[in-house]
Design an enzyme around this catalytic site. Structure first.
Site, PDB file in Angstrom:
ATOM      1  N   SER A 119       0.831  -1.193   0.000  1.00 60.02           N
ATOM      2  CA  SER A 119       0.000   0.000   0.000  1.00 60.02           C
ATOM      3  C   SER A 119       0.876   1.258   0.000  1.00 60.02           C
ATOM      4  O   SER A 119       1.680   1.455  -0.903  1.00 60.02           O
ATOM      5  CB  SER A 119      -0.958  -0.040   1.200  1.00 60.02           C
ATOM      6  OG  SER A 119      -1.946   0.952   1.106  1.00 60.02           O
ATOM      7  N   ASP A 222      -9.630  -4.814  -5.131  1.00 54.97           N
ATOM      8  CA  ASP A 222      -9.107  -3.697  -4.343  1.00 54.97           C
ATOM      9  C   ASP A 222      -9.721  -2.401  -4.860  1.00 54.97           C
ATOM     10  O   ASP A 222      -9.634  -2.101  -6.055  1.00 54.97           O
ATOM     11  CB  ASP A 222      -7.584  -3.654  -4.478  1.00 54.97           C
ATOM     12  CG  ASP A 222      -6.922  -2.699  -3.498  1.00 54.97           C
ATOM     13  OD1 ASP A 222      -7.576  -1.716  -3.084  1.00 54.97           O
ATOM     14  OD2 ASP A 222      -5.752  -2.931  -3.152  1.00 54.97           O
ATOM     15  N   HIS A 250      -7.704  -5.484  -0.799  1.00 54.55           N
ATOM     16  CA  HIS A 250      -6.540  -4.689  -0.394  1.00 54.55           C
ATOM     17  C   HIS A 250      -5.770  -5.418   0.710  1.00 54.55           C
ATOM     18  O   HIS A 250      -5.883  -5.098   1.896  1.00 54.55           O
ATOM     19  CB  HIS A 250      -7.005  -3.308   0.085  1.00 54.55           C
ATOM     20  CG  HIS A 250      -5.890  -2.316   0.236  1.00 54.55           C
ATOM     21  ND1 HIS A 250      -5.205  -1.803  -0.838  1.00 54.55           N
ATOM     22  CD2 HIS A 250      -5.338  -1.748   1.342  1.00 54.55           C
ATOM     23  CE1 HIS A 250      -4.290  -0.951  -0.409  1.00 54.55           C
ATOM     24  NE2 HIS A 250      -4.346  -0.910   0.912  1.00 54.55           N
TER      25      HIS A 250
END
EC number: 3.1.2.-
Length: 278
Positions: A119, A222, A250
């Site tokens: 991320s 995601d 995610h």
């Protein structure tokens, strides 16, 4: 580092692991266990926390509710704009270098060659790889290397020859680690800031491409996948980047078949980066 990284390949390459927004190194250690187990004979993983405290990030609660304090590499947009970019980027650099020094002081050895992140941490990993590439190119031409730390200043982070990056759910845009690239949206928390596209007006053709090997892992479910594909398509050379999409959201995949495929790709990529395991 790769997010953080085996040293020389006859020993181990050191991989640096970078956490995402509102996470920490302990959480990432757990989430990458399957990956780490399969690569332990080739790489050693070192995990680093971001310099800023944060609320829990996406997917952290409720599973890791007792795993705080939570950290981030970039502050929220409103906080960011109140902080001078130099101070922000230097806080990140010193945080990473502190982790590297602690690891070496503990008796670890080996070359830092790769970066890996999840991320926001993946965005940082890509940005460190790009900045390392930029500095190497300038040095080879005998030019002046400018950074927020000063001109031609040797630092532990930038003295490494970072060779590749593994990017889990890494969003665009890149983060600027030098004043010359401050037209990049250097402090926007892009994956949670709907305004980041207005800030990212740079044309990333040519010199702003990452030409070193990158592996992009994106879950098709995601919600930030479009930004992650943009990092792959806009900021990375087609000749040296690889995209792996999987049926997930995610998070870092833990499914055995996917992990096995990713590990094989990472080993191929490391050899592509001119490191050969003996």
């Amino acid at each position: 580092m790769v997010y953080n990284p085996t040293a020389t390949f006859h020993k181990k390459t050191l991989t640096r692991m970078k956490t995402g927004l509102g996470s920490n190194g302990d959480i990432l250690f757990i989430q990458t266990r399957a990956l780490r187990d399969q690569l332990s004979s080739s790489f050693r993983f070192v995990y680093s926390n971001g310099p800023f405290f944060s609320d829990p990030g996406p997917g952290v609660l409720p599973v890791y509710k007792d795993a705080g304090p939570f950290r981030s590499w970039l502050r929220r947009p409103l906080q960011n704009r109140a902080q001078e970019p130099r101070l922000h980027m230097e806080a990140i650099r010193k945080c990473l270098e502190g982790t590297m020094k602690e690891d070496e002081q503990s008796g670890a050895s080996g070359q830092w060659v790769g970066l890996m992140g999840f991320s926001q941490g993946a965005r940082l990993a890509a940005s460190v790889l790009f900045e390392s590439q930029r500095r190497q190119n300038i040095q080879e031409k005998g030019g002046i290397v400018r950074g927020y730390e000063g001109d031609n200043i040797e630092t532990k982070l930038w003295d490494q020859r970072w060779q590749f990056a593994v990017l889990f759910s890494g969003p665009a845009p890149l983060i600027a680690f030098c004043p010359e690239n401050d037209h990049l949206s250097s402090q926007s928390t892009a994956e949670h800031d709907p305004m980041y596209r207005a800030l990212d007006n740079v044309n990333c053709s040519g010199e702003l491409h990452i030409t070193k090997p990158t592996l992009h892992v994106i879950g098709v479910k995601d919600e930030w996948a479009p930004s992650q594909r943009e990092l792959y398509e806009k900021y990375c050379s087609k000749e040296s980047s690889t995209l792996v999409e999987w049926e997930g959201a995610h998070r870092i995949p833990i499914e055995s078949s996917i992990v096995k495929d990713l590990c094989a790709r990472i080993l191929v990529m490391s050899k592509q980066a001119d490191f050969v395991e003996s």
